[in-house]
Scaffold this motif. Structure first.
Motif, PDB file in Angstrom:
ATOM      1  N   VAL B   8       0.859  -1.186   0.000  1.00 37.38           N
ATOM      2  CA  VAL B   8       0.000   0.000   0.000  1.00 37.38           C
ATOM      3  C   VAL B   8       0.900   1.243   0.000  1.00 37.38           C
ATOM      4  O   VAL B   8       0.775   2.121  -0.841  1.00 37.38           O
ATOM      5  N   LYS B   9       1.798   1.323   0.976  1.00 37.41           N
ATOM      6  CA  LYS B   9       2.841   2.358   0.986  1.00 37.41           C
ATOM      7  C   LYS B   9       4.180   1.639   1.118  1.00 37.41           C
ATOM      8  O   LYS B   9       4.315   0.727   1.930  1.00 37.41           O
ATOM      9  N   PRO B  10       5.181   2.059   0.338  1.00 41.02           N
ATOM     10  CA  PRO B  10       6.430   1.279   0.308  1.00 41.02           C
ATOM     11  C   PRO B  10       7.372   1.494   1.493  1.00 41.02           C
ATOM     12  O   PRO B  10       8.277   0.696   1.696  1.00 41.02           O
ATOM     13  N   GLY B  11       7.173   2.570   2.275  1.00 40.86           N
ATOM     14  CA  GLY B  11       8.184   2.902   3.285  1.00 40.86           C
ATOM     15  C   GLY B  11       9.366   3.572   2.606  1.00 40.86           C
ATOM     16  O   GLY B  11       9.340   3.841   1.403  1.00 40.86           O
ATOM     17  N   LEU B  12      10.428   3.819   3.383  1.00 39.75           N
ATOM     18  CA  LEU B  12      11.543   4.610   2.838  1.00 39.75           C
ATOM     19  C   LEU B  12      12.352   3.803   1.821  1.00 39.75           C
ATOM     20  O   LEU B  12      12.624   4.259   0.728  1.00 39.75           O
ATOM     21  N   GLN B  13      12.762   2.615   2.194  1.00 41.89           N
ATOM     22  CA  GLN B  13      13.446   1.740   1.228  1.00 41.89           C
ATOM     23  C   GLN B  13      13.336   0.311   1.755  1.00 41.89           C
ATOM     24  O   GLN B  13      14.169  -0.154   2.517  1.00 41.89           O
ATOM     25  N   THR B  14      12.257  -0.337   1.350  1.00 45.08           N
ATOM     26  CA  THR B  14      11.971  -1.688   1.821  1.00 45.08           C
ATOM     27  C   THR B  14      12.377  -2.674   0.733  1.00 45.08           C
ATOM     28  O   THR B  14      11.909  -2.574  -0.395  1.00 45.08           O
ATOM     29  N   CYS B  15      13.267  -3.603   1.081  1.00 41.93           N
ATOM     30  CA  CYS B  15      13.793  -4.539   0.071  1.00 41.93           C
ATOM     31  C   CYS B  15      13.680  -5.978   0.546  1.00 41.93           C
ATOM     32  O   CYS B  15      13.815  -6.264   1.733  1.00 41.93           O
ATOM     33  N   VAL B  16      13.484  -6.881  -0.414  1.00 43.52           N
ATOM     34  CA  VAL B  16      13.567  -8.314  -0.134  1.00 43.52           C
ATOM     35  C   VAL B  16      15.043  -8.653   0.108  1.00 43.52           C
ATOM     36  O   VAL B  16      15.914  -8.214  -0.636  1.00 43.52           O
ATOM     37  N   GLN B  17      15.321  -9.391   1.163  1.00 43.11           N
ATOM     38  CA  GLN B  17      16.691  -9.866   1.414  1.00 43.11           C
ATOM     39  C   GLN B  17      16.652 -11.344   1.741  1.00 43.11           C
ATOM     40  O   GLN B  17      15.613 -11.873   2.150  1.00 43.11           O
ATOM     41  N   GLU B  18      17.783 -12.003   1.521  1.00 45.30           N
ATOM     42  CA  GLU B  18      17.877 -13.441   1.750  1.00 45.30           C
ATOM     43  C   GLU B  18      19.319 -13.757   2.139  1.00 45.30           C
ATOM     44  O   GLU B  18      20.239 -13.062   1.703  1.00 45.30           O
ATOM     45  N   LEU B  19      19.526 -14.798   2.917  1.00 45.60           N
ATOM     46  CA  LEU B  19      20.887 -15.237   3.265  1.00 45.60           C
ATOM     47  C   LEU B  19      21.226 -16.488   2.442  1.00 45.60           C
ATOM     48  O   LEU B  19      20.324 -17.261   2.139  1.00 45.60           O
ATOM     49  N   THR B  65       3.426  -0.025   4.524  1.00 39.71           N
ATOM     50  CA  THR B  65       2.070  -0.461   4.838  1.00 39.71           C
ATOM     51  C   THR B  65       1.731  -1.551   3.821  1.00 39.71           C
ATOM     52  O   THR B  65       1.859  -1.329   2.616  1.00 39.71           O
ATOM     53  N   LEU B  66       1.346  -2.721   4.347  1.00 36.36           N
ATOM     54  CA  LEU B  66       1.157  -3.893   3.471  1.00 36.36           C
ATOM     55  C   LEU B  66      -0.174  -4.566   3.762  1.00 36.36           C
ATOM     56  O   LEU B  66      -0.593  -4.648   4.923  1.00 36.36           O
ATOM     57  N   THR B  67      -0.825  -5.070   2.717  1.00 35.68           N
ATOM     58  CA  THR B  67      -2.048  -5.853   2.909  1.00 35.68           C
ATOM     59  C   THR B  67      -1.753  -7.315   2.562  1.00 35.68           C
ATOM     60  O   THR B  67      -1.124  -7.593   1.536  1.00 35.68           O
ATOM     61  N   PHE B  68      -2.198  -8.210   3.443  1.00 35.67           N
ATOM     62  CA  PHE B  68      -1.986  -9.643   3.210  1.00 35.67           C
ATOM     63  C   PHE B  68      -3.180 -10.186   2.430  1.00 35.67           C
ATOM     64  O   PHE B  68      -4.326  -9.958   2.814  1.00 35.67           O
ATOM     65  N   ASP B  69      -2.908 -10.876   1.342  1.00 31.13           N
ATOM     66  CA  ASP B  69      -3.979 -11.367   0.480  1.00 31.13           C
ATOM     67  C   ASP B  69      -4.386 -12.801   0.831  1.00 31.13           C
ATOM     68  O   ASP B  69      -5.229 -13.390   0.165  1.00 31.13           O
ATOM     69  N   ALA B  70      -3.760 -13.359   1.864  1.00 32.34           N
ATOM     70  CA  ALA B  70      -4.112 -14.706   2.323  1.00 32.34           C
ATOM     71  C   ALA B  70      -3.786 -14.799   3.815  1.00 32.34           C
ATOM     72  O   ALA B  70      -3.059 -13.951   4.342  1.00 32.34           O
ATOM     73  N   ASP B  71      -4.298 -15.803   4.471  1.00 33.54           N
ATOM     74  CA  ASP B  71      -3.944 -16.042   5.873  1.00 33.54           C
ATOM     75  C   ASP B  71      -2.478 -16.465   5.930  1.00 33.54           C
ATOM     76  O   ASP B  71      -2.043 -17.283   5.129  1.00 33.54           O
ATOM     77  N   MET B  72      -1.742 -15.917   6.879  1.00 29.02           N
ATOM     78  CA  MET B  72      -0.353 -16.355   7.063  1.00 29.02           C
ATOM     79  C   MET B  72       0.148 -15.922   8.431  1.00 29.02           C
ATOM     80  O   MET B  72      -0.552 -15.217   9.158  1.00 29.02           O
ATOM     81  N   LEU B  73       1.337 -16.397   8.783  1.00 33.96           N
ATOM     82  CA  LEU B  73       1.973 -15.968  10.031  1.00 33.96           C
ATOM     83  C   LEU B  73       3.013 -14.912   9.695  1.00 33.96           C
ATOM     84  O   LEU B  73       3.698 -15.012   8.671  1.00 33.96           O
ATOM     85  N   HIS B 143      14.132  -4.054  -7.077  1.00 35.10           N
ATOM     86  CA  HIS B 143      14.407  -2.770  -6.416  1.00 35.10           C
ATOM     87  C   HIS B 143      13.658  -2.754  -5.084  1.00 35.10           C
ATOM     88  O   HIS B 143      13.003  -3.712  -4.713  1.00 35.10           O
ATOM     89  N   ALA B 144      13.749  -1.607  -4.405  1.00 36.00           N
ATOM     90  CA  ALA B 144      12.920  -1.391  -3.220  1.00 36.00           C
ATOM     91  C   ALA B 144      11.450  -1.431  -3.648  1.00 36.00           C
ATOM     92  O   ALA B 144      11.115  -1.133  -4.804  1.00 36.00           O
ATOM     93  N   LEU B 145      10.570  -1.789  -2.706  1.00 44.51           N
ATOM     94  CA  LEU B 145       9.142  -1.883  -3.018  1.00 44.51           C
ATOM     95  C   LEU B 145       8.601  -0.548  -3.510  1.00 44.51           C
ATOM     96  O   LEU B 145       9.061   0.516  -3.084  1.00 44.51           O
ATOM     97  N   ILE B 146       7.614  -0.616  -4.410  1.00 46.50           N
ATOM     98  CA  ILE B 146       6.868   0.581  -4.796  1.00 46.50           C
ATOM     99  C   ILE B 146       5.385   0.326  -4.535  1.00 46.50           C
ATOM    100  O   ILE B 146       4.946  -0.831  -4.454  1.00 46.50           O
TER     101      ILE B 146
END
Lengths: 288, 324
Positions: B8-19, B65-73, B143-146
């Motif tokens: 909904v809103k991306p925040g300042l710089q929200t990125c997917v990360q992985e190890l 700000t994020l909306t979940f489209d399914a049930d999850m933890l 990229h960062a979320l939009i």
């Protein structure tokens, strides 16, 4: 010059810098790549990543699987086994990069920097002065007169460090101090004894002498030459710069835009290190 | 129903990360990337039943700000960005079950700088060069979320709710001073001895121009040894110049007189010396320290760094979780 023995410098608890020599030259760099290949082939447990550079390489490792000391010993043993001989042949692609020397994009970039640092001599003039070249035309001739060796990649995805293979065509250049905050994508720069091609718009410190419309990095893998890799160059490739005029430059630009541009890549040659070193020596002697 | 998250809103710089990040491509100039604070990142993952290295979101300075489209933890760890579900605050360091259609809001970081949001099943974006970690500046891995962007989420069978004991969480202090463990090398022999002492006894200020590329520090000038002052011209003119070499993650890189700590998205190589390197188990502090805060470096050796690693490793394993 090669060191008597490898020098190991710890970089925190997960990296080691392994230094083979002191200097930017083909021989040291060639041995760096051979040793890196040997280390890679040895498949040492706990070794995570390798970064070959001009006269050294970095090893990233998992310290919970192998100790610093053990890893240093393994690399030393591989070096002893390999020997210092600079000999043999390797497959080496020859890639020709079209360059519009002294183009308006890099000129504007230089002028932009000079607004803040007016005492900075414009890049081409500074290089001519330091290398005893009479004018820009002579600089272009010298720069385009030799093949270059892709000695390393790094700093930014696809950014190459190129060493002139003809020792008489070597050009030296100081780096910007302070560095630029912006460099146009495709700019061709000189720093130390190296040439680089900026794969993207990034900060930078090399003196700028021209611009190539041919991409050396394609993150979206849009162009056919980037189907297997995001970056054009691999260590051990050779590069030649071909001076182009405005019309050819614009034509290449258009083909890049429509996604049909193909790089000029010769992929059938074998590079003989022995013959190269003999030839380089002869070039140097002839120029004395 | 699709298993996705909508931005909904991306925040300042929200990125997917992985190890562990984009291993194997440093030699082509790709930085490792991955979560800046791996401690908090792993804790978020174990709270939702994921392998601790699974792809999750790193939220910087101001969360999305994020909306979940399914049930999850979900679980939120790291910096406190006042997470709330449909307007009601939710606890951090705890599993929270969300239902399809619910919205998570996160604000400015009250303490720390980076929060982590893990979802059961993990973020399932397409890996690039073997990793989902995002190198935002070059757009590698995305990229960062939009706003409007949807993120695919992997499948998960888990439904257990946990909390992370207080004693296992990273402590983000409020005194704005961080003690950061560092090792000498690789290029400490390019500095004079007084400067090495100075480095470990100075209060270094973090500059505002700091990011996942580098943490820039303000402090006293560095003095150099003979090795830096009398070297072959191939190294360059400045005492801090060296023939291009690899840059270890966490290296304190000296460009002229400005020390820059090289972190996850930093250049892989370059032509400046690295006299010191931060212990890997202390990277998380760099991630949570804000501009204008103070860093003090404490000298450790490799054994000291190993002890710190072991301590954090134990705190990021599922065995430490308590049932909610």
């Amino acid at each position: 010059m090669l060191h008597e023995a490898l020098r190991f410098y710890p970089g925190g608890d997960r990296a080691i810098e392994v230094e083979l020599g002191d200097g930017m030259d083909f021989t040291i760099n060639f041995i760096v790549h051979r040793l890196v290949a040997a280390v890679r082939e040895a498949r040492i447990a706990g070794l995570v990543d390798l970064i070959p550079e001009l006269a050294s390489f970095q090893v990233n490792y998992d310290p919970d699987r192998i100790s610093y000391e053990d890893l240093c010993h393994e690399i030393e043993a591989l070096y002893a086994e390999m020997g210092r001989g600079v000999t043999g042949t390797l497959a080496s692609r020859l890639i020709t990069i079209p360059v519009l020397y002294f183009d308006e994009k890099t000129e504007a970039c230089v002028e932009d920097y000079r607004k803040d640092y007016p005492e900075k001599t414009p890049d081409p003039e500074l290089i001519c002065e330091l290398n005893g070249l009479p004018d820009r035309a002579a600089l272009r001739r010298r720069h385009a007169s030799t093949e270059y060796w892709v000695a390393a990649l790094g700093f930014w995805p696809g950014l190459c460090s190129l060493l002139a293979l003809n020792p008489t065509a070597r050009i030296i250049a100081p780096k910007y101090n302070p560095p630029r905050t912006h460099t146009p994508k495709g700019a061709v720069g000189l720093g130390g004894a190296l040439t680089c091609i900026y794969p993207d718009a990034t900060p930078g410190g090399y003196q700028l002498i021209g611009h190539t419309p041919a991409p050396t990095y394609d993150g979206a893998q849009r162009l056919p030459d980037f189907r297997d890799s995001l970056a054009l160059f691999r260590a051990g490739d050779r590069v030649r710069f071909k001076p182009v005029e405005r019309d050819e430059y614009s034509e290449i630009e258009a083909r890049v835009a429509e996604g049909t541009f193909r790089h000029d890549i010769v992929d059938y040659q074998v590079f003989s290190v022995d013959r190269y070193l003999d030839w380089a020596k002869a070039q140097e002697e002839a120029s004395k | 129903m699709s298993r996705t998250i909508t931005t909904v809103k991306p925040g300042l710089q929200t990125c997917v990360q992985e190890l562990p990040g984009r291993e194997g491509f440093l030699e082509q100039g790709f930085p490792l990337s991955g979560p800046f604070d791996a401690w908090s990142f792993r804790q978020a993952n174990i709270l939702v039943g994921n392998d601790r290295d699974t792809a999750a979101l790193e939220c910087q300075f101001m969360g999305p700000t994020l909306t979940f489209d399914a049930d999850m933890l979900i679980a939120v760890t790291g910096a406190d960005m006042s997470p709330a579900l449909d307007g009601a605050p939710i606890p951090m360091y705890a599993t929270v079950a969300v239902s399809a259609g619910q919205t998570l809001t996160m604000g400015f970081a009250k303490t720390g700088a980076r929060a982590y949001l893990a979802v059961s099943g993990g973020i399932a974006t397409e890996p690039v060069l073997g990793s989902r970690a995002v190198f935002h500046q070059a757009g590698v891995g995305g990229h960062a979320l939009i706003a409007g962007q949807t993120l695919p989420v992997g499948v998960s069978e888990t439904s257990a709710l946990y909390v992370l004991p207080e004693s296992a969480r990273p402590v983000i202090g409020t005194d704005r001073v961080w003690e950061v463990e560092a090792l000498c090398g690789p290029n400490d022999d390019w500095l004079d001895e007084a400067t090495i002492e100075m480095f470990f006894s100075t209060d270094w200020q973090i500059q505002t121009k700091s990011s996942r590329t580098g943490i820039r520090l303000t402090g006293p000038d560095f003095g150099f040894s003979d090795k830096a002052l009398n070297k072959s011209p191939d190294h360059g003119q400045d005492p801090s110049n060296i023939i291009d070499h690899g840059y270890p993650m966490g290296a304190v890189n000296l460009a002229g007189q400005t020390p820059i700590i090289l972190v996850n998205d930093a250049p892989s190589t370059g032509g400046f010396i690295n006299p010191f390197t931060i212990a890997s188990a202390a990277f998380w502090k760099l991630a949570q320290a804000k501009p204008n805060e103070t860093l003090r470096f404490r000298r450790v050796d490799r054994d000291g760094a190993a002890a710190l690693r072991a301590e954090i490793d134990a705190k990021t394993k599922p065995e430490i979780l308590e049932n909610a």
